[in-house]
Motif scaffolding. Structure first.
Motif, PDB file in Angstrom:
ATOM      1  N   LEU A 252      33.028 -57.193  43.020  1.00  0.00           N
ATOM      2  CA  LEU A 252      33.310 -56.000  43.826  1.00  0.00           C
ATOM      3  C   LEU A 252      34.699 -56.079  44.463  1.00  0.00           C
ATOM      4  O   LEU A 252      35.435 -55.093  44.478  1.00  0.00           O
ATOM      5  N   GLU A 253      35.081 -57.249  44.948  1.00  0.00           N
ATOM      6  CA  GLU A 253      36.385 -57.422  45.589  1.00  0.00           C
ATOM      7  C   GLU A 253      37.544 -57.292  44.592  1.00  0.00           C
ATOM      8  O   GLU A 253      38.675 -57.071  44.996  1.00  0.00           O
ATOM      9  N   GLY A 254      37.267 -57.403  43.320  1.00  0.00           N
ATOM     10  CA  GLY A 254      38.319 -57.335  42.314  1.00  0.00           C
ATOM     11  C   GLY A 254      38.658 -55.942  41.845  1.00  0.00           C
ATOM     12  O   GLY A 254      39.591 -55.763  41.056  1.00  0.00           O
ATOM     13  N   LYS A 255      37.946 -54.926  42.320  1.00  0.00           N
ATOM     14  CA  LYS A 255      38.159 -53.565  41.820  1.00  0.00           C
ATOM     15  C   LYS A 255      39.586 -53.068  41.956  1.00  0.00           C
ATOM     16  O   LYS A 255      40.089 -52.398  41.081  1.00  0.00           O
ATOM     17  N   GLY A 256      40.286 -53.413  43.012  1.00  0.00           N
ATOM     18  CA  GLY A 256      41.632 -52.900  43.207  1.00  0.00           C
ATOM     19  C   GLY A 256      42.740 -53.882  42.867  1.00  0.00           C
ATOM     20  O   GLY A 256      43.905 -53.584  43.089  1.00  0.00           O
ATOM     21  N   GLN A 257      42.391 -55.040  42.337  1.00  0.00           N
ATOM     22  CA  GLN A 257      43.406 -56.063  42.074  1.00  0.00           C
ATOM     23  C   GLN A 257      44.175 -55.804  40.785  1.00  0.00           C
ATOM     24  O   GLN A 257      43.683 -55.132  39.885  1.00  0.00           O
ATOM     25  N   SER A 258      45.368 -56.401  40.702  1.00  0.00           N
ATOM     26  CA  SER A 258      46.189 -56.258  39.501  1.00  0.00           C
ATOM     27  C   SER A 258      45.585 -57.064  38.350  1.00  0.00           C
ATOM     28  O   SER A 258      44.785 -57.968  38.559  1.00  0.00           O
TER      29      SER A 258
END
Length: 150
Positions: free
Chosen positions: A123-129
């Motif tokens: 879930l925390e990775g949704k906005g990562q590059s």
């Protein structure tokens, strides 16, 4: 994905090329037979990268399960039925050939705690590059922060 797929594979022997040729060849033959087609199903050669550190491996696993979310094909990783994500979080039965313990072991010793921590990590990775931005000579080298809850 509509035009490609991602696999995260560990190969104890140096036989990835033969395995990919077998996988793509068998799939293409079956696909063409079902759809009464001939010719290539996949365009171009597969791309492989060497992943050196466990944290990078976890980041790559997250990238793969979030790929259909980034492509706006589903709202969450659970929505993509072709992913191993639902099996990893025990939402559906695990295929006999799929091994999920290796990834969950990075998130805790208790299976339940590990699953919840892995779900949060994804879930925390949704906005990562994309980790592909950190590739150099087919090696994933950049430092990628990975939060692990024990």
């Amino acid at each position: 994905m509509s035009n490609h797929y991602h696999l995260l594979i560990e190969t104890p022997d140096a036989n990835l090329s033969q395995g990919m040729r077998q996988l793509n060849g068998v799939y293409s033959q079956k696909f063409n037979r079902i759809h009464k087609r001939v010719g290539h199903v996949f365009q171009g050669r597969y791309k492989a990268i060497v992943v050196e550190k466990d944290s990078y491996l976890l980041e790559l696993a997250r990238y793969i399960v979030l790929n259909p979310v980034r492509a706006s094909m589903v709202q969450s990783a659970e929505g993509w039925k072709w992913s191993s994500y639902r099996e990893t979080i025990k939402q559906v039965a695990i295929s006999p050939w799929l091994r999920t313990d290796w990834i969950l072991s990075g998130f805790g010793q208790s299976k339940g705690v590990a699953i919840e921590a892995y779900k949060q990590f994804v879930l925390e990775g949704k906005g990562q590059s994309s980790p592909w931005l950190h590739l150099k000579n087919q090696l994933l080298l950049a430092h990628i922060k990975v939060g692990v809850i024990q």
